[in-house]
Design a protein around this motif. Structure first.
Motif, PDB file in Angstrom:
ATOM      1  N   MET A 124     -62.399  52.115  69.563  1.00  0.00           N
ATOM      2  CA  MET A 124     -62.666  50.952  68.707  1.00  0.00           C
ATOM      3  C   MET A 124     -62.363  49.690  69.525  1.00  0.00           C
ATOM      4  O   MET A 124     -61.409  49.632  70.273  1.00  0.00           O
ATOM      5  N   SER A 125     -63.241  48.693  69.365  1.00  0.00           N
ATOM      6  CA  SER A 125     -63.015  47.456  70.109  1.00  0.00           C
ATOM      7  C   SER A 125     -61.692  46.847  69.667  1.00  0.00           C
ATOM      8  O   SER A 125     -61.350  46.852  68.489  1.00  0.00           O
ATOM      9  N   ALA A 126     -60.948  46.334  70.668  1.00  0.00           N
ATOM     10  CA  ALA A 126     -59.650  45.754  70.313  1.00  0.00           C
ATOM     11  C   ALA A 126     -59.850  44.480  69.505  1.00  0.00           C
ATOM     12  O   ALA A 126     -58.929  44.020  68.860  1.00  0.00           O
ATOM     13  N   ILE A 127     -61.039  43.934  69.556  1.00  0.00           N
ATOM     14  CA  ILE A 127     -61.227  42.644  68.897  1.00  0.00           C
ATOM     15  C   ILE A 127     -62.445  42.711  67.980  1.00  0.00           C
ATOM     16  O   ILE A 127     -63.537  42.283  68.346  1.00  0.00           O
ATOM     17  N   PRO A 128     -62.268  43.348  66.796  1.00  0.00           N
ATOM     18  CA  PRO A 128     -63.422  43.453  65.890  1.00  0.00           C
ATOM     19  C   PRO A 128     -63.878  42.068  65.435  1.00  0.00           C
ATOM     20  O   PRO A 128     -63.071  41.164  65.290  1.00  0.00           O
ATOM     21  N   GLU A 129     -65.177  41.932  65.280  1.00  0.00           N
ATOM     22  CA  GLU A 129     -65.691  40.660  64.766  1.00  0.00           C
ATOM     23  C   GLU A 129     -65.259  40.516  63.297  1.00  0.00           C
ATOM     24  O   GLU A 129     -65.042  41.506  62.612  1.00  0.00           O
ATOM     25  N   ARG A 130     -65.075  39.334  62.867  1.00  0.00           N
ATOM     26  CA  ARG A 130     -64.648  39.156  61.459  1.00  0.00           C
ATOM     27  C   ARG A 130     -65.691  38.314  60.731  1.00  0.00           C
ATOM     28  O   ARG A 130     -66.151  37.325  61.254  1.00  0.00           O
ATOM     29  N   ALA A 131     -66.030  38.793  59.547  1.00  0.00           N
ATOM     30  CA  ALA A 131     -66.955  37.998  58.731  1.00  0.00           C
ATOM     31  C   ALA A 131     -66.195  36.778  58.239  1.00  0.00           C
ATOM     32  O   ALA A 131     -65.022  36.880  57.875  1.00  0.00           O
ATOM     33  N   THR A 132     -66.826  35.614  58.331  1.00  0.00           N
ATOM     34  CA  THR A 132     -66.137  34.451  57.738  1.00  0.00           C
ATOM     35  C   THR A 132     -67.115  33.844  56.753  1.00  0.00           C
ATOM     36  O   THR A 132     -68.306  33.812  56.961  1.00  0.00           O
ATOM     37  N   GLY A 133     -66.565  33.373  55.643  1.00  0.00           N
ATOM     38  CA  GLY A 133     -67.451  32.800  54.634  1.00  0.00           C
ATOM     39  C   GLY A 133     -66.628  31.995  53.670  1.00  0.00           C
ATOM     40  O   GLY A 133     -65.885  31.117  54.068  1.00  0.00           O
ATOM     41  N   GLU A 134     -66.729  32.387  52.400  1.00  0.00           N
ATOM     42  CA  GLU A 134     -66.043  31.626  51.357  1.00  0.00           C
ATOM     43  C   GLU A 134     -65.016  32.511  50.670  1.00  0.00           C
ATOM     44  O   GLU A 134     -65.145  33.722  50.630  1.00  0.00           O
ATOM     45  N   ILE A 135     -64.003  31.857  50.126  1.00  0.00           N
ATOM     46  CA  ILE A 135     -63.048  32.549  49.256  1.00  0.00           C
ATOM     47  C   ILE A 135     -63.231  32.009  47.841  1.00  0.00           C
ATOM     48  O   ILE A 135     -63.227  30.787  47.632  1.00  0.00           O
ATOM     49  N   HIS A 136     -63.435  32.924  46.892  1.00  0.00           N
ATOM     50  CA  HIS A 136     -63.618  32.543  45.473  1.00  0.00           C
ATOM     51  C   HIS A 136     -62.372  32.939  44.698  1.00  0.00           C
ATOM     52  O   HIS A 136     -61.895  34.074  44.818  1.00  0.00           O
ATOM     53  N   ILE A 137     -61.868  32.001  43.926  1.00  0.00           N
ATOM     54  CA  ILE A 137     -60.623  32.234  43.167  1.00  0.00           C
ATOM     55  C   ILE A 137     -60.815  31.808  41.723  1.00  0.00           C
ATOM     56  O   ILE A 137     -61.325  30.701  41.476  1.00  0.00           O
ATOM     57  N   ARG A 138     -60.396  32.668  40.786  1.00  0.00           N
ATOM     58  CA  ARG A 138     -60.325  32.210  39.396  1.00  0.00           C
ATOM     59  C   ARG A 138     -58.847  32.065  39.049  1.00  0.00           C
ATOM     60  O   ARG A 138     -58.092  33.023  39.074  1.00  0.00           O
TER      61      ARG A 138
ATOM     62  N   LEU B 102     -53.613  28.073  41.092  1.00  0.00           N
ATOM     63  CA  LEU B 102     -52.957  27.273  40.037  1.00  0.00           C
ATOM     64  C   LEU B 102     -53.966  26.565  39.147  1.00  0.00           C
ATOM     65  O   LEU B 102     -53.649  26.150  38.032  1.00  0.00           O
ATOM     66  N   ALA B 103     -55.206  26.424  39.646  1.00  0.00           N
ATOM     67  CA  ALA B 103     -56.180  25.555  38.951  1.00  0.00           C
ATOM     68  C   ALA B 103     -56.839  26.290  37.794  1.00  0.00           C
ATOM     69  O   ALA B 103     -56.893  27.519  37.769  1.00  0.00           O
ATOM     70  N   GLU B 104     -57.373  25.496  36.883  1.00  0.00           N
ATOM     71  CA  GLU B 104     -58.233  26.052  35.834  1.00  0.00           C
ATOM     72  C   GLU B 104     -59.612  26.314  36.428  1.00  0.00           C
ATOM     73  O   GLU B 104     -60.095  25.516  37.239  1.00  0.00           O
ATOM     74  N   GLY B 105     -60.232  27.423  36.002  1.00  0.00           N
ATOM     75  CA  GLY B 105     -61.613  27.654  36.445  1.00  0.00           C
ATOM     76  C   GLY B 105     -61.686  28.233  37.851  1.00  0.00           C
ATOM     77  O   GLY B 105     -60.696  28.711  38.405  1.00  0.00           O
ATOM     78  N   GLU B 106     -62.893  28.113  38.429  1.00  0.00           N
ATOM     79  CA  GLU B 106     -63.145  28.737  39.726  1.00  0.00           C
ATOM     80  C   GLU B 106     -63.057  27.724  40.858  1.00  0.00           C
ATOM     81  O   GLU B 106     -63.608  26.632  40.784  1.00  0.00           O
ATOM     82  N   THR B 107     -62.367  28.128  41.901  1.00  0.00           N
ATOM     83  CA  THR B 107     -62.290  27.347  43.144  1.00  0.00           C
ATOM     84  C   THR B 107     -62.981  28.135  44.237  1.00  0.00           C
ATOM     85  O   THR B 107     -62.785  29.348  44.337  1.00  0.00           O
ATOM     86  N   ILE B 108     -63.802  27.434  45.012  1.00  0.00           N
ATOM     87  CA  ILE B 108     -64.431  28.049  46.186  1.00  0.00           C
ATOM     88  C   ILE B 108     -63.916  27.317  47.418  1.00  0.00           C
ATOM     89  O   ILE B 108     -64.033  26.091  47.514  1.00  0.00           O
ATOM     90  N   VAL B 109     -63.279  28.070  48.304  1.00  0.00           N
ATOM     91  CA  VAL B 109     -62.750  27.502  49.547  1.00  0.00           C
ATOM     92  C   VAL B 109     -63.671  27.914  50.697  1.00  0.00           C
ATOM     93  O   VAL B 109     -63.878  29.108  50.921  1.00  0.00           O
TER      94      VAL B 109
END
Ligand code: EPZ
Length: 426
Positions: free
Chosen positions: A1-15, A392-399
């Motif tokens: 296994m490659s020592a350095i796997p690629e990582r998907a980067t995108g958004e984090i969704h939080i309710r 901590l927030a109300e509703g959905e946060t997308i980071v």
């Protein structure tokens, strides 16, 4: 296994709105792992580092070691590194300019190869990040530097020798580079005004396990007797006190009750005391740190960052996020970096009432009701603070800008889901 796997980067969704409950194991420390990985360059034979965090800064450092002729393999939760006959070929430029922490290679490569040519490690959004203290100290040990545009060239034709070094600032990175240069230098090196951060302590303990002779570990006065040879060692990377602190404050802010398994309580005292002032009960148990909110979230009045054992600058943004909802005003003073309030803008987007008083201090007016928004992370700890704000927030946060968060958190979404958060990355 490659020592350095690629990582998907995108958004984090939080309710938001969930009280965190349950337990989570705290990952290994990014800021301990990086200088220790650099130190493997000095070691003959293989070192195995247990609990090495699987984060992009570590993957990038591993790639750097491979580009210098090193061999890397993951074994479960640990990584084994052997560097053998390493040479300072040209390092991949993106790996250097993109990562501040590669600077700790400076001392190790000069000690090992007697020369270095590397891209000037870029500053970042939190500050200009000068390296004058690193270069001045290494010059005292026999290195001649020249800077050409964005490159650093260092030569130590007669090898490195010990010196008495007094640091004007307790720079973590400069202290680490001096240690790495000194452990195999000719003679004795004494450092006064050394940084006392736990990550410096961990580096010293790893090096002593490899046969180095470092005294005064954990203090601001280190004495290092150079030795000719260092051998490989097995070493457990300590748990990450900033990751543990992040989840501690998330539990406090959501009025939750969690157990942080293997949290490095001894090295978290300022953070724990601050959380207790804000309405948490914290109990150090054999398993780690038990945290329970008392229900009220109270402003601590003032949070002032400082070198260890003071309140860590890397916790400032997360504490800011939580203080936006606390009862009462909080004055936040950032005493380490000159631009570490960038996260205030996206927090204002979410409804926080934050006034910038001057370049080093904010006034948080508290009692805000944060509302979920789409917000952008522009650096590591600010990104983590936005995730906490989303809890901590109300509703959905997308980071967005999650590649910054992945630099220091192995899997913040998985960790927080284990505590009941409604959070996932896409
Ligand atoms: C280390 O950075 C950490 N990084 C930082 O963590 C942490 O915030 C910082 O120490 C302080 O604790 C790693 O360990 C990889 P410094 P470092 O040298 O070594 C000034 C994170 O989020 N300075 O102690 O770069 C500098 O400008 C990161 O994990 C000089 O003036 O920090 C700063 O104001 C962010 N000249 C202060 O000292 C120098 O030659 C402290 O910097 C060196 C530093």
């Amino acid at each position: 296994m490659s020592a350095i796997p690629e990582r998907a980067t995108g958004e984090i969704h939080i309710r938001g709105g969930v009280r965190l409950q349950g337990k989570v194991k705290v990952q290994g420390s990014k800021n301990a792992a990086l200088p220790i990985l650099a130190a493997t360059i000095l070691v003959e034979g293989e070192s195995c580092l247990k609990d090495c965090p699987k984060i992009s800064d570590v993957y990038r450092m591993l790639r750097l070691l491979q580009s210098l002729g090193g061999h890397v393999r993951w074994e479960g939760e640990g990584v084994c590194v052997s560097t053998g006959s390493i040479t300072t070929q040209d390092m991949p430029e993106d790996a250097i300019t993109g990562m501040r922490s590669s600077l700790c290679l400076l001392g190790a490569l000069l000690a090992k190869c007697g020369s270095i040519v590397m891209e000037y490690p870029g500053g970042c959004v939190i500050g200009e990040r000068p390296i004058n203290l690193h270069l001045q100290a290494l010059e005292q040990m026999g290195v001649h530097f020249c800077e050409e545009e964005d490159r650093i060239c260092g030569q130590a034709p007669e090898g490195l020798h010990g010196a008495d070094i007094s640091l004007a600032l307790p720079s973590v990175g400069a202290t680490e580079n001096i240690i790495l240069a000194a452990v195999t230098a000719r003679g004795r090196t004494r450092i006064s005004g050394a940084a006392r951060e736990p990550e410096v302590e961990a580096l010293c303990r790893y090096l002593n396990a490899c046969g180095a002779r470092i005294d005064g570990i954990g203090s601001s006065r280190l004495e290092i007797q150079g030795v000719r040879l260092l051998h490989g060692a097995c070493y457990r990377i300590p748990a990450d006190r900033i990751v543990a602190g992040t989840y501690l404050y998330a539990a406090l802010g959501t009025r939750g009750c969690i157990l942080l398994e293997q949290a490095p309580c001894r090295h978290m005292q300022a953070v724990i005391r601050m959380a207790e002032r804000m309405g948490a009960i914290c109990q150090e148990t054999g398993e780690g740190l038990y945290v329970q909110s008392l229900g009220e979230l109270i402003s601590p009045g003032v949070i002032r960052t400082g070198g260890y054992p003071g309140f860590p600058t890397d916790m400032q943004s997360v504490a800011l996020a939580v203080c936006t909802m606390a009862q009462g005003e909080t004055r936040i003073e950032e005493r380490i970096f000159e631009n570490r309030f960038r996260v205030a803008d996206p927090l204002r987007q979410m409804g926080a009432d934050i006034q910038q008083l001057d370049s080093h201090s904010l006034l948080v007016c508290g009692n805000s009701l944060l509302r979920g928004q789409r917000v952008e992370a522009c650096e590591l700890r600010g990104g983590a603070a936005l995730v906490v704000a989303g809890l901590l927030a109300e509703g959905e946060t997308i980071v967005t800008g999650c590649e910054f968060i992945e630099r220091g958190y192995g899997n913040i979404c998985k960790d927080l889901r284990e505590l009941g958060a409604r959070i996932y990355s896409v």
